[in-house]
Design a protein around this motif. Structure first.
Motif, PDB file in Angstrom:
ATOM      1  N   PRO A 286      -3.351  10.186   9.338  1.00 45.79           N
ATOM      2  CA  PRO A 286      -4.527  10.387   8.491  1.00 45.79           C
ATOM      3  C   PRO A 286      -4.216  10.347   7.003  1.00 45.79           C
ATOM      4  CG  PRO A 286      -3.828  12.450   9.509  1.00 45.79           C
ATOM      5  CD  PRO A 286      -3.038  11.369  10.158  1.00 45.79           C
ATOM      6  N   ASP A 287      -2.960  10.516   6.626  1.00 43.63           N
ATOM      7  CA  ASP A 287      -2.590  10.452   5.209  1.00 43.63           C
ATOM      8  C   ASP A 287      -2.574   9.023   4.689  1.00 43.63           C
ATOM      9  OD1 ASP A 287      -1.981  13.257   4.417  1.00 43.63           O
ATOM     10  OD2 ASP A 287      -0.514  13.098   6.033  1.00 43.63           O
ATOM     11  N   LEU A 288      -2.530   8.040   5.588  1.00 37.19           N
ATOM     12  CA  LEU A 288      -2.502   6.629   5.193  1.00 37.19           C
ATOM     13  C   LEU A 288      -3.577   5.877   5.975  1.00 37.19           C
ATOM     14  CD1 LEU A 288       1.383   6.238   5.299  1.00 37.19           C
ATOM     15  CD2 LEU A 288      -0.015   6.528   3.254  1.00 37.19           C
ATOM     16  N   PRO A 289      -4.854   6.181   5.710  1.00 40.10           N
ATOM     17  CA  PRO A 289      -5.944   5.634   6.533  1.00 40.10           C
ATOM     18  C   PRO A 289      -6.181   4.143   6.340  1.00 40.10           C
ATOM     19  CG  PRO A 289      -6.835   6.823   4.651  1.00 40.10           C
ATOM     20  CD  PRO A 289      -5.350   7.059   4.637  1.00 40.10           C
ATOM     21  N   ASP A 290      -5.772   3.572   5.208  1.00 43.38           N
ATOM     22  CA  ASP A 290      -6.069   2.162   4.925  1.00 43.38           C
ATOM     23  C   ASP A 290      -5.003   1.202   5.449  1.00 43.38           C
ATOM     24  OD1 ASP A 290      -8.383   2.942   3.614  1.00 43.38           O
ATOM     25  OD2 ASP A 290      -7.340   3.198   1.707  1.00 43.38           O
ATOM     26  N   MET A 291      -3.989   1.711   6.098  1.00 46.88           N
ATOM     27  CA  MET A 291      -2.925   0.845   6.581  1.00 46.88           C
ATOM     28  C   MET A 291      -3.437  -0.083   7.678  1.00 46.88           C
ATOM     29  SD  MET A 291       0.696   1.936   8.350  1.00 46.88           S
ATOM     30  CE  MET A 291      -0.160   3.058   9.451  1.00 46.88           C
TER      31      MET A 291
ATOM     32  N   ALA B  94       8.404   8.544  -1.160  1.00 47.78           N
ATOM     33  CA  ALA B  94       7.197   7.786  -0.821  1.00 47.78           C
ATOM     34  C   ALA B  94       6.497   7.379  -2.104  1.00 47.78           C
ATOM     35  CB  ALA B  94       6.265   8.609   0.053  1.00 47.78           C
ATOM     36  N   SER B  95       5.848   6.206  -2.062  1.00 40.74           N
ATOM     37  CA  SER B  95       5.217   5.673  -3.266  1.00 40.74           C
ATOM     38  C   SER B  95       3.720   5.960  -3.338  1.00 40.74           C
ATOM     39  CB  SER B  95       5.441   4.157  -3.335  1.00 40.74           C
ATOM     40  OG  SER B  95       4.830   3.521  -2.203  1.00 40.74           O
ATOM     41  N   SER B  96       3.064   6.235  -2.224  1.00 42.31           N
ATOM     42  CA  SER B  96       1.610   6.400  -2.204  1.00 42.31           C
ATOM     43  C   SER B  96       1.220   7.872  -2.340  1.00 42.31           C
ATOM     44  CB  SER B  96       1.044   5.857  -0.884  1.00 42.31           C
ATOM     45  OG  SER B  96       1.553   6.613   0.206  1.00 42.31           O
ATOM     46  N   GLU B  97      -0.069   8.097  -2.643  1.00 40.38           N
ATOM     47  CA  GLU B  97      -0.565   9.468  -2.746  1.00 40.38           C
ATOM     48  C   GLU B  97      -0.457  10.171  -1.393  1.00 40.38           C
ATOM     49  OE1 GLU B  97      -4.459   9.572  -4.359  1.00 40.38           O
ATOM     50  OE2 GLU B  97      -3.908   8.629  -6.260  1.00 40.38           O
ATOM     51  N   GLY B  98      -0.827   9.455  -0.332  1.00 37.90           N
ATOM     52  CA  GLY B  98      -0.694  10.039   0.994  1.00 37.90           C
ATOM     53  C   GLY B  98       0.749  10.358   1.323  1.00 37.90           C
ATOM     54  N   GLY B  99       1.639   9.486   0.913  1.00 42.67           N
ATOM     55  CA  GLY B  99       3.059   9.732   1.134  1.00 42.67           C
ATOM     56  C   GLY B  99       3.552  10.960   0.394  1.00 42.67           C
ATOM     57  N   GLN B 100       3.023  11.196  -0.806  1.00 34.81           N
ATOM     58  CA  GLN B 100       3.407  12.387  -1.555  1.00 34.81           C
ATOM     59  C   GLN B 100       2.951  13.656  -0.834  1.00 34.81           C
ATOM     60  OE1 GLN B 100       5.342  12.556  -4.326  1.00 34.81           O
ATOM     61  NE2 GLN B 100       5.624  10.355  -3.974  1.00 34.81           N
ATOM     62  N   ARG B 101       1.778  13.614  -0.227  1.00 29.33           N
ATOM     63  CA  ARG B 101       1.317  14.771   0.553  1.00 29.33           C
ATOM     64  C   ARG B 101       2.235  15.003   1.747  1.00 29.33           C
ATOM     65  NH1 ARG B 101      -3.777  12.370  -0.620  1.00 29.33           N
ATOM     66  NH2 ARG B 101      -3.822  11.370   1.433  1.00 29.33           N
TER      67      ARG B 101
ATOM     68  N   TYR C  55       0.831  -1.213   0.000  1.00 32.00           N
ATOM     69  CA  TYR C  55       0.000   0.000   0.000  1.00 32.00           C
ATOM     70  C   TYR C  55       0.866   1.263   0.000  1.00 32.00           C
ATOM     71  CZ  TYR C  55      -3.022   3.535   2.275  1.00 32.00           C
ATOM     72  OH  TYR C  55      -3.693   4.687   2.613  1.00 32.00           O
ATOM     73  N   HIS C  56       1.961   1.204   0.722  1.00 31.53           N
ATOM     74  CA  HIS C  56       2.832   2.372   0.840  1.00 31.53           C
ATOM     75  C   HIS C  56       4.250   1.918   1.140  1.00 31.53           C
ATOM     76  CE1 HIS C  56       4.383   6.260   2.336  1.00 31.53           C
ATOM     77  NE2 HIS C  56       4.883   5.571   3.342  1.00 31.53           N
ATOM     78  N   ALA C  57       5.208   2.598   0.549  1.00 28.33           N
ATOM     79  CA  ALA C  57       6.617   2.387   0.877  1.00 28.33           C
ATOM     80  C   ALA C  57       7.262   3.760   0.994  1.00 28.33           C
ATOM     81  CB  ALA C  57       7.324   1.553  -0.193  1.00 28.33           C
ATOM     82  N   GLY C  58       8.069   3.929   2.009  1.00 33.14           N
ATOM     83  CA  GLY C  58       8.730   5.211   2.224  1.00 33.14           C
ATOM     84  C   GLY C  58      10.140   5.014   2.746  1.00 33.14           C
ATOM     85  N   ILE C  59      10.988   5.981   2.462  1.00 32.13           N
ATOM     86  CA  ILE C  59      12.357   5.969   2.967  1.00 32.13           C
ATOM     87  C   ILE C  59      12.578   7.239   3.780  1.00 32.13           C
ATOM     88  CG2 ILE C  59      14.800   6.128   2.354  1.00 32.13           C
ATOM     89  CD1 ILE C  59      14.292   4.321   0.018  1.00 32.13           C
ATOM     90  N   PHE C  60      12.975   7.050   5.032  1.00 34.75           N
ATOM     91  CA  PHE C  60      13.335   8.144   5.917  1.00 34.75           C
ATOM     92  C   PHE C  60      14.852   8.147   6.085  1.00 34.75           C
ATOM     93  CE2 PHE C  60       8.979   7.252   6.928  1.00 34.75           C
ATOM     94  CZ  PHE C  60       8.416   8.432   7.401  1.00 34.75           C
ATOM     95  N   LEU C  61      15.453   9.319   6.082  1.00 37.33           N
ATOM     96  CA  LEU C  61      16.872   9.456   6.368  1.00 37.33           C
ATOM     97  C   LEU C  61      17.048  10.348   7.589  1.00 37.33           C
ATOM     98  CD1 LEU C  61      18.452   9.902   2.808  1.00 37.33           C
ATOM     99  CD2 LEU C  61      18.217   7.810   4.161  1.00 37.33           C
TER     100      LEU C  61
END
Length: 373
Positions: A149-154, A102-109, A83-89
């Motif tokens: 709230p940006d990733l409600p379906d997780m 970030a790969s998801s729409e919520g991640g882009q926000r 559903y979502h993948a993200g990289i934090f540094l």
């Protein structure tokens, strides 16, 4: 009686045979299920390995962080169906885990807002602080879960540390809409992948640092070269030659409009009128130090593209030769200065008598610089 016993033994044998047949059928059914599960397991493992290989190959081939990180999270989501993948540094101070891709729409926000997490906040912050993997198979029941709230379906989340050369540099965060989405094998595969991604990030950073160092050195050298050429041209304003039918003569005063244009813009300029003239800037040490003004006889054909390219190539080599000559002159001048300093210093140190030292210093300085007194 014998017939009865024989019949009973036959019935018992048939019953035993039926039980054996049932047991055999049961074993066969279980074996088929095991084979099917094993086949599915191998298929999943093959898909994991294929996806891991693809992500690792792409990560190793991209050495620009701005291209590398979005590529990695996109491949993770597509190949593993997350559903979502993200990289934090981690930031330079090591106080925040900053979302970089970030790969998801919520991640882009979240990216657009400059999303970051303090150490210990949420699953990602926990991993950034402890340096250990953290898995929530049901985020609704996980005490470390930080509602987003940006990733409600997780419904399940896994955060893995990114380490390079023994140092924690960030966190890989993957999320699924399915509870309990991360099997033991998936965890192992993704941790291996996280290690490869961390290595790729570290390589990209090292390359970026090397490029920045080279650029800083280039700028520093350019500044020194500009200053050196400024001093040289101020000390020798006669540096200008004219070659025509009468031969070569000193000529540093004649400047045509196209020459001024080439000097100011750093680009080749053509002259107007009947004269087929061409002004090419001379570059040395990254700056324009002069101009070649080439003129064909009146009535000649205009300069062709091949002619211009040839003149520009030769002028480029002239700039290299001039810079080498200037560096040689600087080296010679420094060598003379060093010899003079060494000579005068040695003579002054020949005596330990104050008066004699002063007399020697006055004499040596007078002769070395050709002073009046």
């Amino acid at each position: 009686t014998l017939l009865f016993i024989a019949s009973r033994n036959l019935d018992q044998a048939l019953a035993a045979a039926r039980r054996n047949a049932d047991e055999l059928e049961g074993h066969q059914g279980r074996l088929e299920v095991m084979v099917e599960e094993r086949t599915q397991h191998l298929d999943v493992r093959a898909r994991y390995l294929e996806a891991t290989s693809e992500v690792a190959r792409d990560a190793a081939s991209v050495l620009n962080l701005e291209q590398l990180l979005p590529r990695v999270v996109t491949l993770l989501s597509e190949r593993f169906d997350y559903y979502h993948a993200g990289i934090f540094l981690l930031d330079p101070a090591g106080e925040w885990a900053v979302l970089q891709a970030a790969s998801s729409e919520g991640g882009q926000r979240m990216l657009n807002r400059g999303h970051r997490l303090g150490l210990g906040v949420g699953i990602v912050g926990h991993v950034a602080q402890q340096g250990e993997p953290r898995i929530a198979l049901d985020v609704g029941e996980d005490a470390v879960y930080f509602d987003n709230p940006d990733l409600p379906d997780m419904r399940s989340e896994m955060a893995l540390p990114l380490r390079a050369r023994g140092e924690l540099i960030g966190v890989l965060d993957v999320q699924s809409v399915q509870p309990g989405a991360f099997s033991k094998e998936a965890i192992q595969v993704l941790q291996t992948l996280a290690d490869q991604v961390a290595l790729a990030i570290d390589n990209a950073r090292l390359l970026q640092q090397a490029q920045e160092s080279l650029e800083a050195e280039r700028q520093a050298y350019g500044q020194l070269s500009r200053e050196a050429w400024g001093e040289l041209l101020s000390a020798r304003p006669e540096l200008g030659l004219l070659h025509n039918k009468q031969g070569v003569t000193a000529d540093g005063e004649v400047w045509h409009p196209e020459m001024e244009l080439a000097l100011q813009t750093g680009k080749t300029a053509r002259g107007g009128g009947d004269a087929a003239s061409l002004a090419i800037p001379i570059r040395a040490g990254g700056q324009v130090i002069g101009v070649i003004d080439a003129r064909k006889p009146s009535g000649s054909d205009a300069w062709t593209a091949t002619d211009v390219a040839m003149m520009e190539a030769l002028t480029e080599q002239l700039g290299v030769a001039l810079e080498s000559a200037r560096l040689y002159e600087d080296t010679q001048r420094l060598a003379v200065r060093d010899r003079l300093v060494s000579q005068v210093t040695s003579r002054m140190r020949e005596s330990l008598d104050v008066q004699r030292v002063l007399e020697t210093a006055a004499d040596e300085l007078y002769q070395a610089f050709g002073l009046d007194k």
